[in-house]
Write an enzyme that holds these catalytic residues in place. Structure first.
Site, short mmCIF file in Angstrom:
data_model
loop_
_atom_site.label_atom_id
_atom_site.label_comp_id
_atom_site.label_asym_id
_atom_site.label_seq_id
_atom_site.Cartn_x
_atom_site.Cartn_y
_atom_site.Cartn_z
N ARG A 1 0.82 -1.23 0.00
CA ARG A 1 0.00 0.00 0.00
C ARG A 1 0.85 1.28 0.00
NH1 ARG A 1 -2.84 -3.47 3.32
NH2 ARG A 1 -4.75 -4.20 2.35
N LYS B 1 3.53 12.14 -10.44
CA LYS B 1 2.63 11.39 -11.34
C LYS B 1 3.30 10.07 -11.70
CE LYS B 1 -0.18 14.86 -13.67
NZ LYS B 1 -0.48 15.52 -14.96
N GLU C 1 10.69 19.59 -23.87
CA GLU C 1 10.06 19.93 -22.58
C GLU C 1 10.68 21.20 -22.00
OE1 GLU C 1 7.50 18.81 -20.90
OE2 GLU C 1 7.07 16.91 -21.90
N LYS D 1 8.46 23.73 -11.90
CA LYS D 1 7.52 22.61 -11.76
C LYS D 1 7.16 22.42 -10.29
CE LYS D 1 6.11 18.07 -12.98
NZ LYS D 1 6.15 16.91 -13.85
N GLU E 1 -3.87 18.30 -9.91
CA GLU E 1 -4.44 18.88 -11.14
C GLU E 1 -5.94 19.13 -10.99
OE1 GLU E 1 -2.35 17.17 -14.50
OE2 GLU E 1 -3.94 17.84 -15.83
N ARG F 1 -1.98 23.00 -12.65
CA ARG F 1 -0.98 22.03 -13.09
C ARG F 1 -1.09 21.74 -14.58
NH1 ARG F 1 1.51 16.79 -9.88
NH2 ARG F 1 2.84 16.12 -11.61
N ASN G 1 1.23 20.94 -19.22
CA ASN G 1 0.92 20.20 -20.45
C ASN G 1 0.85 21.12 -21.66
OD1 ASN G 1 0.83 17.58 -19.43
ND2 ASN G 1 -1.20 17.96 -18.56
N HIS H 1 1.12 19.80 -25.22
CA HIS H 1 0.96 18.33 -25.14
C HIS H 1 -0.30 17.81 -25.80
CE1 HIS H 1 4.33 18.65 -22.48
NE2 HIS H 1 4.34 17.37 -22.20
N HIS I 1 0.46 14.70 -27.77
CA HIS I 1 -0.06 13.35 -27.47
C HIS I 1 -0.81 12.78 -28.67
CE1 HIS I 1 0.07 14.11 -22.85
NE2 HIS I 1 1.18 13.54 -23.28
N HIS J 1 8.85 12.17 -27.79
CA HIS J 1 7.88 12.98 -27.05
C HIS J 1 8.17 14.48 -27.19
CE1 HIS J 1 5.04 14.04 -23.93
NE2 HIS J 1 5.99 14.69 -23.30
N1 GLY Z 1 4.09 16.07 -16.90
C1 GLY Z 1 3.06 16.93 -16.45
C2 GLY Z 1 2.84 16.87 -14.98
O1 GLY Z 1 3.64 16.31 -14.25
O2 GLY Z 1 1.83 17.35 -14.53
#
Ligand code: GLY
Length: 379
Positions: free
Chosen positions: A136, A158, A200, A228, A238, A243, A247, A250, A254, A277
């Protein structure tokens, strides 16, 4: 040392080109603070030497999750075992997480022990996710060995894997216990991987860190990490939309990646050219500028600035061909980041970059077609 101020306080970040010269050699420690935790990102040449200091007290064993191609070794000072997952994006699947958790169990990893995710974004996504569900949730320290990982994937918690139905559909928010960004290891990164990270880095110019190209590489990485960290500190999950600015570029990026994958019906490399990417994000940045212009949000000078930043990182000549605009719009409509009614994009505007909803798909298709024509005429 700089960048160690309160997340969110832009004044704590060095101005482009004026960072203390000692930062050229000293390690830079950037704090990340969320509601539930706090950790350090150690940036600079030789930062790998700080790994042991980031491992939580009480840990006795370390599972070092990595990929064969990473080619970096670490010393945790603990009883450690190297666990290699398959190469490439294909490793981002639930089966890899099950395999890892079974290996953790056989190694005798307990709740007090630690996972060290050593590699690029795939490794930190999968290793972090496995750490978040094993017992957990146990501690994970990220050692980011690609530029993309150092400026984005390894920071902010993330984690996750893909499903056949889509990218990153299963995952968790699981903040690492610490992050190492040793800029020396980037010296051996293949040119294409470096370019991918620069896509990026270019993004950060529009969301609060202009002029990065004037800084040394460790300074650039640290400034991206600081920015960041500030955003993640404000909106870890987010939920407020803040947040989402990470992106920027993106949504099209994507879609291009998904389209290339579908056309290759296998590894993107088989699509007749590697689609990385960061290169897809770079195309997303120049597209987003044109869409913002058509919506009256920015002027031609600002569009030209987008083009200049992308070019300054050597990305202009590596933008992927766009393909069929209508197919791309279909991918965008299916992206979880634009789900929930109409098309949404992160767009530049008078108040800076923000999430904008309700955009007419016809306008998006036309803008894509216009950019495709422009790219063809420049080729
Ligand atoms: N890669 C975008 C984020 O971490 O929110």
């Amino acid at each position: 040392m700089w960048g160690a101020g309160e997340p969110g306080a832009q004044g704590d970040l060095p101005a482009a080109g004026t960072a203390g010269r000692e930062a050229m050699t000293a390690l830079i420690r950037v704090p990340v603070r969320t509601a539930g935790t706090q950790y350090e990102v150690v940036v600079g040449p030789g930062a790998l030497g700080e790994l042991a200091s980031l491992i939580p007290d009480g840990a006795r064993r370390a599972a070092v999750v990595t990929q064969e191609a990473v080619g970096v070794t670490v010393e945790t000072g603990l009883d450690q075992e190297r666990m290699v997952i398959p190469g490439g994006e294909v490793a981002k699947k639930l089966g890899t997480v099950e395999d890892l958790c079974r290996r953790f169990a056989r190694f005798g990893l307990t709740r007090k022990d630690v996972v060290v995710a050593l590699g690029g974004g795939v490794v930190t996504d999968v290793g972090g996710f496995a750490a978040s569900v094993y017992h957990r949730g146990i501690a994970c320290v990220n050692v980011a060995t690609t530029l993309l990982g150092q400026v984005d994937a390894a920071i902010g918690g993330k984690t996750g894997v893909n499903l056949p139905e889509g990218k990153n559909l299963v995952g968790s928010f699981w903040q690492p216990a610490g992050v190492v960004c040793d800029t020396e290891v980037l010296a051996s990164l293949p040119a294409g991987e470096m370019r991918s990270g620069l896509g990026e880095v270019a993004k950060y110019a529009f969301i609060g860190a202009p002029g990065l190209e004037e800084l040394s590489l460790p300074e650039q990485v640290a400034r991206c990490v600081s920015l960041k960290a500030a955003v993640v500190g404000e909106d870890e999950r987010e939920t407020s939309g803040r947040r989402a600015i990470l992106n920027y570029g993106h949504t099209l990026g994507h879609a291009l990646e998904a389209d290339a994958l579908a056309r290759a019906a296998g590894p993107v490399e088989a699509a007749g050219g590697v689609l990385r990417h960061g290169e897809a994000v770079a195309a997303g940045l120049v597209f987003a500028a044109r869409l913002a212009f058509r919506l009256g949000r920015i002027d031609t000078d600002r569009v030209a600035y987008h083009d200049r930043v992308v070019a300054s990182y050597g990305l202009a000549e590596h933008l992927p061909p766009l393909g069929d605009p209508e197919r791309l719009v279909a991918y965008m409509a299916g992206d979880k980041k634009v789900a929930g009614g109409g098309l949404s994009f992160v767009l530049d505007g008078p108040s800076g970059v923000e999430l904008v909803g309700g955009i007419d798909p016809v306008l998006v298709t036309e803008t894509l077609a216009e950019l495709a024509r422009e790219m063809r005429s420049r080729a």
